[in-house]
Design a protein around this motif. Structure first.
Motif, PDB file in Angstrom:
ATOM      1  N   ARG A 118       0.859  -1.180   0.000  1.00  0.00           N
ATOM      2  CA  ARG A 118       0.000   0.000   0.000  1.00  0.00           C
ATOM      3  C   ARG A 118       0.898   1.234   0.000  1.00  0.00           C
ATOM      4  NH1 ARG A 118      -5.642  -0.133  -0.801  1.00  0.00           N
ATOM      5  NH2 ARG A 118      -6.383  -2.181  -0.122  1.00  0.00           N
ATOM      6  N   PHE A 119       0.642   2.170  -0.901  1.00  0.00           N
ATOM      7  CA  PHE A 119       1.506   3.342  -0.918  1.00  0.00           C
ATOM      8  C   PHE A 119       0.722   4.570  -1.370  1.00  0.00           C
ATOM      9  CE2 PHE A 119       1.556   3.203  -5.405  1.00  0.00           C
ATOM     10  CZ  PHE A 119       2.167   4.368  -5.870  1.00  0.00           C
ATOM     11  N   MET A 120       1.290   5.735  -1.061  1.00  0.00           N
ATOM     12  CA  MET A 120       0.702   7.009  -1.456  1.00  0.00           C
ATOM     13  C   MET A 120       1.826   8.033  -1.574  1.00  0.00           C
ATOM     14  SD  MET A 120      -2.376   9.133   0.395  1.00  0.00           S
ATOM     15  CE  MET A 120      -1.492   9.460   1.918  1.00  0.00           C
ATOM     16  N   VAL A 121       1.777   8.829  -2.631  1.00  0.00           N
ATOM     17  CA  VAL A 121       2.728   9.918  -2.822  1.00  0.00           C
ATOM     18  C   VAL A 121       1.956  11.232  -2.820  1.00  0.00           C
ATOM     19  CG1 VAL A 121       4.406  10.989  -4.370  1.00  0.00           C
ATOM     20  CG2 VAL A 121       4.334   8.496  -4.140  1.00  0.00           C
ATOM     21  N   ASP A 122       2.362  12.151  -1.959  1.00  0.00           N
ATOM     22  CA  ASP A 122       1.825  13.511  -1.943  1.00  0.00           C
ATOM     23  C   ASP A 122       2.920  14.480  -2.363  1.00  0.00           C
ATOM     24  OD1 ASP A 122      -0.637  12.682  -1.020  1.00  0.00           O
ATOM     25  OD2 ASP A 122      -0.224  13.165   1.082  1.00  0.00           O
ATOM     26  N   VAL A 123       2.570  15.453  -3.196  1.00  0.00           N
ATOM     27  CA  VAL A 123       3.481  16.541  -3.528  1.00  0.00           C
ATOM     28  C   VAL A 123       3.180  17.693  -2.579  1.00  0.00           C
ATOM     29  CG1 VAL A 123       4.202  18.195  -5.285  1.00  0.00           C
ATOM     30  CG2 VAL A 123       3.596  15.858  -5.938  1.00  0.00           C
ATOM     31  N   VAL A 124       4.190  18.113  -1.830  1.00  0.00           N
ATOM     32  CA  VAL A 124       4.030  19.192  -0.852  1.00  0.00           C
ATOM     33  C   VAL A 124       4.747  20.428  -1.383  1.00  0.00           C
ATOM     34  CG1 VAL A 124       4.440  19.940   1.518  1.00  0.00           C
ATOM     35  CG2 VAL A 124       3.876  17.544   1.040  1.00  0.00           C
ATOM     36  N   ASP A 125       4.001  21.508  -1.518  1.00  0.00           N
ATOM     37  CA  ASP A 125       4.530  22.747  -2.084  1.00  0.00           C
ATOM     38  C   ASP A 125       4.474  23.857  -1.043  1.00  0.00           C
ATOM     39  OD1 ASP A 125       5.327  24.646  -4.092  1.00  0.00           O
ATOM     40  OD2 ASP A 125       3.237  25.311  -4.141  1.00  0.00           O
ATOM     41  N   VAL A 126       5.547  24.619  -0.937  1.00  0.00           N
ATOM     42  CA  VAL A 126       5.583  25.780  -0.049  1.00  0.00           C
ATOM     43  C   VAL A 126       5.178  27.002  -0.862  1.00  0.00           C
ATOM     44  CG1 VAL A 126       6.989  27.210   1.465  1.00  0.00           C
ATOM     45  CG2 VAL A 126       7.386  24.738   1.349  1.00  0.00           C
ATOM     46  N   GLY A 127       4.064  27.609  -0.496  1.00  0.00           N
ATOM     47  CA  GLY A 127       3.547  28.746  -1.245  1.00  0.00           C
ATOM     48  C   GLY A 127       4.258  30.038  -0.916  1.00  0.00           C
ATOM     49  N   LYS A 128       3.860  31.091  -1.625  1.00  0.00           N
ATOM     50  CA  LYS A 128       4.464  32.401  -1.388  1.00  0.00           C
ATOM     51  C   LYS A 128       4.165  32.925   0.007  1.00  0.00           C
ATOM     52  CE  LYS A 128       4.503  33.774  -6.254  1.00  0.00           C
ATOM     53  NZ  LYS A 128       4.041  34.761  -7.264  1.00  0.00           N
ATOM     54  N   ASP A 129       3.111  32.384   0.626  1.00  0.00           N
ATOM     55  CA  ASP A 129       2.791  32.799   1.990  1.00  0.00           C
ATOM     56  C   ASP A 129       3.629  32.057   3.027  1.00  0.00           C
ATOM     57  OD1 ASP A 129       1.735  30.292   1.748  1.00  0.00           O
ATOM     58  OD2 ASP A 129      -0.312  30.824   2.326  1.00  0.00           O
ATOM     59  N   GLY A 130       4.533  31.168   2.556  1.00  0.00           N
ATOM     60  CA  GLY A 130       5.402  30.445   3.471  1.00  0.00           C
ATOM     61  C   GLY A 130       4.774  29.217   4.095  1.00  0.00           C
ATOM     62  N   ARG A 131       3.593  28.840   3.639  1.00  0.00           N
ATOM     63  CA  ARG A 131       2.920  27.666   4.187  1.00  0.00           C
ATOM     64  C   ARG A 131       3.103  26.475   3.254  1.00  0.00           C
ATOM     65  NH1 ARG A 131      -3.147  28.971   5.546  1.00  0.00           N
ATOM     66  NH2 ARG A 131      -2.965  26.806   6.286  1.00  0.00           N
ATOM     67  N   ALA A 132       3.401  25.317   3.842  1.00  0.00           N
ATOM     68  CA  ALA A 132       3.559  24.084   3.068  1.00  0.00           C
ATOM     69  C   ALA A 132       2.235  23.339   3.041  1.00  0.00           C
ATOM     70  CB  ALA A 132       4.645  23.210   3.680  1.00  0.00           C
ATOM     71  N   ARG A 133       1.821  22.955   1.836  1.00  0.00           N
ATOM     72  CA  ARG A 133       0.544  22.266   1.694  1.00  0.00           C
ATOM     73  C   ARG A 133       0.699  21.092   0.728  1.00  0.00           C
ATOM     74  NH1 ARG A 133      -0.418  27.677   0.869  1.00  0.00           N
ATOM     75  NH2 ARG A 133      -1.803  28.770   2.337  1.00  0.00           N
ATOM     76  N   PRO A 134       0.118  19.935   1.046  1.00  0.00           N
ATOM     77  CA  PRO A 134       0.005  18.892   0.024  1.00  0.00           C
ATOM     78  C   PRO A 134      -0.949  19.376  -1.061  1.00  0.00           C
ATOM     79  CG  PRO A 134      -0.377  18.014   2.233  1.00  0.00           C
ATOM     80  CD  PRO A 134      -0.414  19.494   2.344  1.00  0.00           C
ATOM     81  N   CYS A 135      -0.520  19.351  -2.318  1.00  0.00           N
ATOM     82  CA  CYS A 135      -1.374  19.869  -3.385  1.00  0.00           C
ATOM     83  C   CYS A 135      -1.739  18.822  -4.419  1.00  0.00           C
ATOM     84  CB  CYS A 135      -0.718  21.071  -4.050  1.00  0.00           C
ATOM     85  SG  CYS A 135       0.890  20.715  -4.773  1.00  0.00           S
ATOM     86  N   LEU A 136      -0.942  17.770  -4.550  1.00  0.00           N
ATOM     87  CA  LEU A 136      -1.237  16.684  -5.477  1.00  0.00           C
ATOM     88  C   LEU A 136      -1.033  15.352  -4.763  1.00  0.00           C
ATOM     89  CD1 LEU A 136       0.647  17.898  -8.685  1.00  0.00           C
ATOM     90  CD2 LEU A 136      -1.824  17.895  -8.354  1.00  0.00           C
ATOM     91  N   THR A 137      -1.793  14.347  -5.174  1.00  0.00           N
ATOM     92  CA  THR A 137      -1.668  13.027  -4.550  1.00  0.00           C
ATOM     93  C   THR A 137      -1.939  11.935  -5.568  1.00  0.00           C
ATOM     94  OG1 THR A 137      -2.427  11.611  -2.737  1.00  0.00           O
ATOM     95  CG2 THR A 137      -4.089  12.967  -3.816  1.00  0.00           C
ATOM     96  N   THR A 138      -1.380  10.768  -5.322  1.00  0.00           N
ATOM     97  CA  THR A 138      -1.666   9.605  -6.162  1.00  0.00           C
ATOM     98  C   THR A 138      -2.984   8.943  -5.797  1.00  0.00           C
ATOM     99  OG1 THR A 138      -0.427   8.244  -4.602  1.00  0.00           O
ATOM    100  CG2 THR A 138       0.769   9.052  -6.536  1.00  0.00           C
ATOM    101  N   THR A 139      -3.559   9.327  -4.669  1.00  0.00           N
ATOM    102  CA  THR A 139      -4.658   8.539  -4.105  1.00  0.00           C
ATOM    103  C   THR A 139      -5.858   9.419  -3.787  1.00  0.00           C
ATOM    104  OG1 THR A 139      -2.969   7.137  -3.096  1.00  0.00           O
ATOM    105  CG2 THR A 139      -5.238   6.827  -2.355  1.00  0.00           C
ATOM    106  N   PRO A 140      -6.892   9.408  -4.629  1.00  0.00           N
ATOM    107  CA  PRO A 140      -8.089  10.188  -4.320  1.00  0.00           C
ATOM    108  C   PRO A 140      -8.832   9.580  -3.135  1.00  0.00           C
ATOM    109  CG  PRO A 140      -8.500   8.780  -6.205  1.00  0.00           C
ATOM    110  CD  PRO A 140      -7.036   8.633  -5.870  1.00  0.00           C
ATOM    111  N   GLY A 141      -9.479  10.425  -2.355  1.00  0.00           N
ATOM    112  CA  GLY A 141     -10.232   9.933  -1.211  1.00  0.00           C
ATOM    113  C   GLY A 141      -9.359   9.404  -0.106  1.00  0.00           C
ATOM    114  N   ARG A 142      -8.080   9.778  -0.126  1.00  0.00           N
ATOM    115  CA  ARG A 142      -7.155   9.247   0.861  1.00  0.00           C
ATOM    116  C   ARG A 142      -7.404   9.849   2.227  1.00  0.00           C
ATOM    117  NH1 ARG A 142      -4.904  13.839   1.773  1.00  0.00           N
ATOM    118  NH2 ARG A 142      -2.677  14.246   2.014  1.00  0.00           N
TER     119      ARG A 142
END
Length: 516
Positions: free
Chosen positions: A238-262
């Motif tokens: 079982r695996f999942m990859v999330d892309v975490v991006d740091v925005g211009k506001d300095g906050r890191a957020r997961p924005c893309l994932t391999t797994t919908p409904g995760r």
């Protein structure tokens, strides 16, 4: 505005012709109602396994890459990997794992570390303390005290995540060492399994190639990085990859994932990858053919640079003798002592495997497997309880007159170990005599006996109430023996003669009269 995508790249260790075990042509945007990302934001993830390593390759297209001395302010991917439901026992509530109610203080009169309570998956989707105490049948402090129930008071309970069989890593755009992000959630297992998760991240090697607008991560993952594996090979993950991006506001957020409904840290919601070439996991001293022959496939944990077999058992939460919850469960994680030996008896190859088991609601057990001539398996189960009948028996191997081999083994177990039904604390035992021929195993005789309120012994058609078989003597080795029976209430003794012909047939049983 940043543009992110993940494009599959073939890792150097794989040929261009190799098909990935998992490939997602478009990642899913978190928080987006449309589901998959738009074509302009294509994202791909591919996973490969060559039997020794798992490879995960990612290209992140990003017009503004955040690199920062602090890891949590650096662009990254977060990789979750978890063992599938198939490696756990059938009664394990995988849908709720790793959510538990932890009893951090052992119940009075018991020893050991924390206890882990739960419920059945059809009764709850999450375990929170308030509904756990109010919606089911967990006793109040007054009931616990008045009835001497063997559970801690509500004040000793707290919600807890126990990440057995699951890891989460951060892989960073600046190629700093991989970080095991969920390490704090292994703390509840430290007392029972003595794990050292800080060793695991050494099993990930990854590179980062910077692009004009983005970066490429190519990760090579060994068994050590998984922390937990099933022997002797792993067919699924079982695996999942999330892309975490740091925005211009300095906050890191997961924005893309391999797994919908995760759901974070809920492996039942992760994607499932099936490996065409299974990941080889057996770095123990037990040969593969023995594991497969006896159907022993434990989950091992990496600790002190070696792999240690573990066990899991889930059962009803027992309050006291004859009283158990109808809704709540208890799960136990324990280390298994395993001993493997290989030897020869007069040219007869014998391989033995002895495994210590610690069930939730029973006395500890020892499972014994004997692989004979590389193909025939005989099994014995021993309750590790002082005073079990026929304790002086041990596996005995012999030859029949025609040259074929034989074996005598005993097994013992507790019937209704918590006093349920009429069995009470009855120890039930069987003693079996086997004939082992090429491609054939025959049980000549099985003796049944038990030690409870009234001991009993059944040898073929003969019943010997109050007596137990405690040993035997050969009269004609491989052809005739005499069983020794001792009374459990007096010095009285009995003997029973058992014999067969040269081919192990025409079994004859007869009591021996005094003076014979």
């Amino acid at each position: 505005m940043k543009i992110l995508s993940i494009l599959a790249l073939l890792p150097p260790c794989f040929s261009l012709a190799q098909k990935p075990d998992f490939h997602l042509p478009g990642l899913y945007r978190l928080g987006s109602r449309s589901g998959q990302t738009e074509n302009a934001l294509d994202a791909n993830v591919s996973v490969y396994c060559d039997g020794t390593y798992i490879s995960v390759v990612a290209e992140v297209k990003d017009t503004h890459i955040s690199l920062h001395p602090k890891a949590d302010l650096t662009d990254r991917i977060e990789l979750w990997m978890a063992l599938p439901a198939s490696v756990y026992p059938a009664n394990f509530e995988y849908q709720l794992h790793p959510s538990y109610i932890e009893a951090a203080v052992p119940a009075e009169g018991t020893s050991g570390g924390s206890r882990f309570f739960g419920t059945y998956a059809e009764l709850a989707s999450h375990l929170d303390l308030k509904p756990f105490l109010s919606d089911f049948d967990y006793p109040t402090p007054n009931l616990i005290k008045q009835n001497n129930l063997q559970v801690p008071g509500p004040g000793a309970l707290k919600p807890q995540e126990v990440h057995f069989g699951m890891v989460q890593y951060g892989l960073y755009a600046d190629q700093r060492p991989a970080v095991l992000l969920n390490q704090p959630y292994f703390a509840p297992l430290e007392q029972s399994l003595h794990i050292q998760p800080e060793e695991w991240a050494e099993g990930i090697v990854y590179t980062v190639d910077m692009l004009d607008e983005g970066y490429v991560i190519n990760a090579e993952i060994s068994c050590q990085a998984l922390g937990f594996v099933q022997l002797p090979e792993l067919h699924q993950l079982r695996f999942m990859v999330d892309v975490v991006d740091v925005g211009k506001d300095g906050r890191a957020r997961p924005c893309l994932t391999t797994t919908p409904g995760r759901e974070v840290a809920r492996p039942a919601t992760f994607s499932l990858v099936n490996f065409d070439t299974p990941l080889y996991t057996n770095y123990t001293h037990i040969p593969d053919h023995v594991l497969k022959a006896v159907d022993y496939h434990p989950v091992c944990v990496f600790r002190h640079q070696q792999w240690v077999p573990t066990g899991i058992d889930t059962d009803a939460l027992v309050y006291r003798e004859n009283e158990a919850s109808k809704f709540l469960t208890e799960t136990k994680f324990f280390e298994q002592d395993v001993a493997y030996h290989s030897y020869s008896f007069e040219g007869f190859p014998v391989e033995s495997l002895k495994i210590a088991i610690e069930p939730v609601n029973q006395q500890p057990l020892q499972l014994e497997y004997y692989l004979l001539q590389g193909e025939q398996v005989v099994t014995a189960e021993q309750t590790r309880q002082p005073g079990s009948p026929a304790d002086d028996f041990s596996p005995t191997f012999f030859r029949f007159p025609d040259g074929q081999y034989g074996a005598i083994l005993k097994t013992s177990r507790l019937v209704d170990p918590y006093g349920w039904n009429t069995g009470g604390m009855l120890t039930e035992e069987s003693i079996s005599i086997y004939r082992i021929a090429p491609h054939q195993k025959t049980e000549l005789l099985r003796i049944h006996q038990g030690k409870g309120e009234i001991p009993y012994c059944q040898i073929g058609p003969y019943a010997f109430d109050g007596f137990l078989v405690t040993g035997f003597d050969w009269v004609k080795e491989g052809k005739m023996l005499v069983l020794r029976l001792d009374s459990q209430s007096s010095p009285a003794k009995k003997r029973v003669k058992v014999q067969w012909n040269s081919e192990g047939e025409r079994l004859k049983i007869e009591p021996v009269e005094d003076g014979e």
